[in-house]
Design an enzyme around this catalytic site. Structure first.
Site, mmCIF file in Angstrom:
data_model
loop_
_atom_site.group_PDB
_atom_site.id
_atom_site.type_symbol
_atom_site.label_atom_id
_atom_site.label_comp_id
_atom_site.label_asym_id
_atom_site.label_seq_id
_atom_site.Cartn_x
_atom_site.Cartn_y
_atom_site.Cartn_z
ATOM 1 N N THR A 129 11.196 -6.558 -11.343
ATOM 2 C CA THR A 129 10.578 -7.888 -11.378
ATOM 3 C C THR A 129 9.555 -8.012 -10.250
ATOM 4 O O THR A 129 9.843 -7.661 -9.105
ATOM 5 C CB THR A 129 11.668 -8.970 -11.214
ATOM 6 O OG1 THR A 129 12.654 -8.747 -12.219
ATOM 7 C CG2 THR A 129 11.098 -10.364 -11.352
ATOM 8 N N CYS A 141 2.870 2.951 15.732
ATOM 9 C CA CYS A 141 3.525 1.764 16.264
ATOM 10 C C CYS A 141 4.530 1.150 15.302
ATOM 11 O O CYS A 141 5.425 0.431 15.724
ATOM 12 C CB CYS A 141 2.478 0.736 16.681
ATOM 13 S SG CYS A 141 1.742 1.222 18.252
ATOM 14 N N ASN A 180 -7.704 3.777 9.134
ATOM 15 C CA ASN A 180 -7.039 2.634 9.770
ATOM 16 C C ASN A 180 -7.095 2.672 11.290
ATOM 17 O O ASN A 180 -6.962 1.645 11.935
ATOM 18 C CB ASN A 180 -5.584 2.528 9.309
ATOM 19 C CG ASN A 180 -4.856 3.845 9.362
ATOM 20 O OD1 ASN A 180 -5.287 4.816 8.752
ATOM 21 N ND2 ASN A 180 -3.770 3.896 10.093
ATOM 22 N N GLN A 213 -7.666 -0.435 3.983
ATOM 23 C CA GLN A 213 -8.458 -1.009 5.079
ATOM 24 C C GLN A 213 -9.838 -1.464 4.617
ATOM 25 O O GLN A 213 -10.430 -2.353 5.232
ATOM 26 C CB GLN A 213 -8.619 0.033 6.208
ATOM 27 C CG GLN A 213 -7.315 0.416 6.876
ATOM 28 C CD GLN A 213 -6.752 -0.701 7.743
ATOM 29 O OE1 GLN A 213 -7.468 -1.587 8.215
ATOM 30 N NE2 GLN A 213 -5.450 -0.677 7.966
ATOM 31 N N GLY A 248 0.808 -1.211 0.000
ATOM 32 C CA GLY A 248 0.000 0.000 0.000
ATOM 33 C C GLY A 248 0.845 1.267 0.000
ATOM 34 O O GLY A 248 0.523 2.249 -0.661
ATOM 35 N N SER A 302 -3.715 -3.261 -0.501
ATOM 36 C CA SER A 302 -2.574 -3.954 0.110
ATOM 37 C C SER A 302 -2.995 -5.377 0.437
ATOM 38 O O SER A 302 -4.021 -5.590 1.095
ATOM 39 C CB SER A 302 -2.149 -3.218 1.381
ATOM 40 O OG SER A 302 -1.166 -3.961 2.054
ATOM 41 N N ALA A 303 -2.195 -6.353 0.016
ATOM 42 C CA ALA A 303 -2.596 -7.758 0.139
ATOM 43 C C ALA A 303 -2.692 -8.227 1.590
ATOM 44 O O ALA A 303 -3.599 -8.962 1.955
ATOM 45 C CB ALA A 303 -1.592 -8.629 -0.614
ATOM 46 N N HIS A 304 -1.741 -7.773 2.431
ATOM 47 C CA HIS A 304 -1.694 -8.380 3.766
ATOM 48 C C HIS A 304 -2.815 -7.900 4.679
ATOM 49 O O HIS A 304 -2.958 -8.387 5.800
ATOM 50 C CB HIS A 304 -0.304 -8.190 4.409
ATOM 51 C CG HIS A 304 0.047 -6.795 4.812
ATOM 52 N ND1 HIS A 304 -0.065 -6.352 6.099
ATOM 53 C CD2 HIS A 304 0.521 -5.741 4.097
ATOM 54 C CE1 HIS A 304 0.342 -5.083 6.171
ATOM 55 N NE2 HIS A 304 0.704 -4.701 4.976
HETATM 56 N N1 PLP Z 1 -2.807 2.809 4.022
HETATM 57 C C1 PLP Z 1 -3.464 2.422 5.116
HETATM 58 C C2 PLP Z 1 -4.815 3.002 5.396
HETATM 59 C C3 PLP Z 1 -2.911 1.473 5.983
HETATM 60 O O1 PLP Z 1 -3.572 1.096 7.078
HETATM 61 C C4 PLP Z 1 -1.632 0.942 5.676
HETATM 62 C C5 PLP Z 1 -0.980 -0.035 6.562
HETATM 63 O O2 PLP Z 1 -1.392 -0.301 7.653
HETATM 64 C C6 PLP Z 1 -0.990 1.383 4.512
HETATM 65 C C7 PLP Z 1 -1.592 2.309 3.705
HETATM 66 C C8 PLP Z 1 0.367 0.844 4.127
HETATM 67 O O3 PLP Z 1 0.219 -0.408 3.509
HETATM 68 P P1 PLP Z 1 1.475 -1.427 3.402
HETATM 69 O O4 PLP Z 1 1.700 -1.956 4.777
HETATM 70 O O5 PLP Z 1 0.998 -2.486 2.456
HETATM 71 O O6 PLP Z 1 2.612 -0.665 2.862
#
Ligand code: PLP
Length: 344
Positions: free
Chosen positions: A201, A286, A117, A145, A48, A163-165
């Site tokens: 890549t 954090c 978030n 989110q 992200g 963002s995948a995770h």
């Molecule tokens: N944007 C938001 C609203 C997020 O909560 C986060 C990560 O917690 C990010 C961007 C950043 O994403 P990434 O951890 O994939 O870089």
């Protein structure tokens, strides 16, 4: 090349290349499906943060308007961003946005996240898009989110960050969805990957997992999380009169709860939960290992809560028992604090 250097068969190199392309295409289709886009609109990134950087730096718009509650990966990308305020519930001030858009004819990029978030507060993206487009501006929405948890107009923004995770994938993959109105200039250059929008890549394993997660996510699980979050919130408020939910009156994501104890600071609360084996967080800082006052609470005009607000996030593996235990720990920490205050 590596296979040839090791004495391998050149045709196996081609086979590997074809397999990699097929995996990428498959993941692209899955991620596009999640947001109602076409596969060609998906630009894979490392996450992200990179997608937000790409959107804000690569959009070709000199004027930038950003909401006050954005993630640092939006707020800290450019020094020239003009802040759009939010109200006491954390919702974007649309009147202020319109005033800012009307100030100049210079075409702008408006960056407003789909959901916050820290508080989970959902932003009025349909209205943002309507206003921005009326003034010739593009809209970027950080949906890190929101994706996989709620549907909404954020998917129709000109640029969308994923963002995948955050929905079951691995760390190390994300995407910028470049919509019909959007266009970007590559920031990482020196290769033709990702249709020339992002050289380098691709992280194939993380991207393949991104695609798999995009196909799996959503449905009943999200609804269930919402019910547990509501029960958790009710019992925490009941146990501690004076506890305040940030953005409690606004529409929120089903898995997020930002709560401020009337007397205990966030750092103490995080440590007390940690000792009981439960991870919660304080503010948004954090990732750096420091506890900073929440810029989100400050933007909502609640500086008084900025050092006391903690965030509880429910994930796909959270159980009802976890929520009950969290409510119990909250009550124990509160009771201990009340006893020591009386004793003092
Ligand atoms: N944007 C938001 C609203 C997020 O909560 C986060 C990560 O917690 C990010 C961007 C950043 O994403 P990434 O951890 O994939 O870089």
């Amino acid at each position: 090349m590596e296979a040839i250097a090791r004495g391998g068969n050149p045709s196996s190199v081609h086979r590997d290349g074809r397999r990699a392309r097929a995996l990428l295409d498959d993941a692209r289709e899955a991620v596009a499906g999640l947001v109602g886009a076409r596969p060609r609109q998906i630009v894979f990134t490392s996450g992200g943060t990179e997608a937000n950087n790409l959107a804000l730096r690569g959009c070709g718009r000199a004027r930038l308007l950003v909401s006050a509650v954005e993630h640092p990966s939006v707020l800290q990308v450019r020094d020239d961003g003009v802040t759009i305020p939010v109200d006491a519930d954390g919702c974007l001030d649309l009147v202020a946005l319109e005033r800012l858009l009307a100030e100049t004819d210079e075409p702008a990029l408006v960056s407003v996240m789909a959901a916050n978030n820290e508080t989970g507060v959902i932003q009025p993206i349909a209205e943002v898009i309507e206003l921005a487009h009326r003034h010739g501006a593009l809209v970027h929405s950080d949906a890190v989110q929101a994706a996989g948890k709620i549907t909404g107009a954020w998917a129709e923004a000109d640029l969308v960050t994923l963002s995948a995770h955050k929905f079951g994938g691995l760390q190390g993959a994300g995407a910028l969805v470049v919509g019909n109105g959007g266009a970007i200039t590559a920031q990482a250059r020196g290769g033709g990957q990702e249709l020339g929008y992002r050289a380098g890549t691709e992280a194939l394993p993380a991207i393949a997992a991104f695609g798999a997660a995009a196909r799996e996510v959503g449905g009943d699980d999200v609804e269930q999380l919402g019910l547990w979050r509501d029960t958790l919130e009710d019992s925490m408020k009941l146990a501690v009169p004076g506890a305040e939910v940030l953005g409690g009156k606004a529409g929120r994501l089903p898995n997020t709860l930002a709560l401020a104890h009337p007397a205990i600071d966030a750092e103490t609360m995080v440590m007390s939960f940690d000792l009981q084996g439960i991870s919660i967080s304080a503010g948004s800082a954090c990732s750096s290992g420091k506890m900073a006052a929440s810029h989100v609470a400050q933007a909502m005009g609640r500086s008084d809560l900025a050092r006391r607000a903690v965030r509880l996030s429910l994930g796909w593996s959270t159980t009802r028992a976890d929520c009950e235990r969290a409510a119990e720990v909250w009550s124990i920490v509160h009771a201990r604090h009340a006893n020591t205050s009386h004793a003092a």
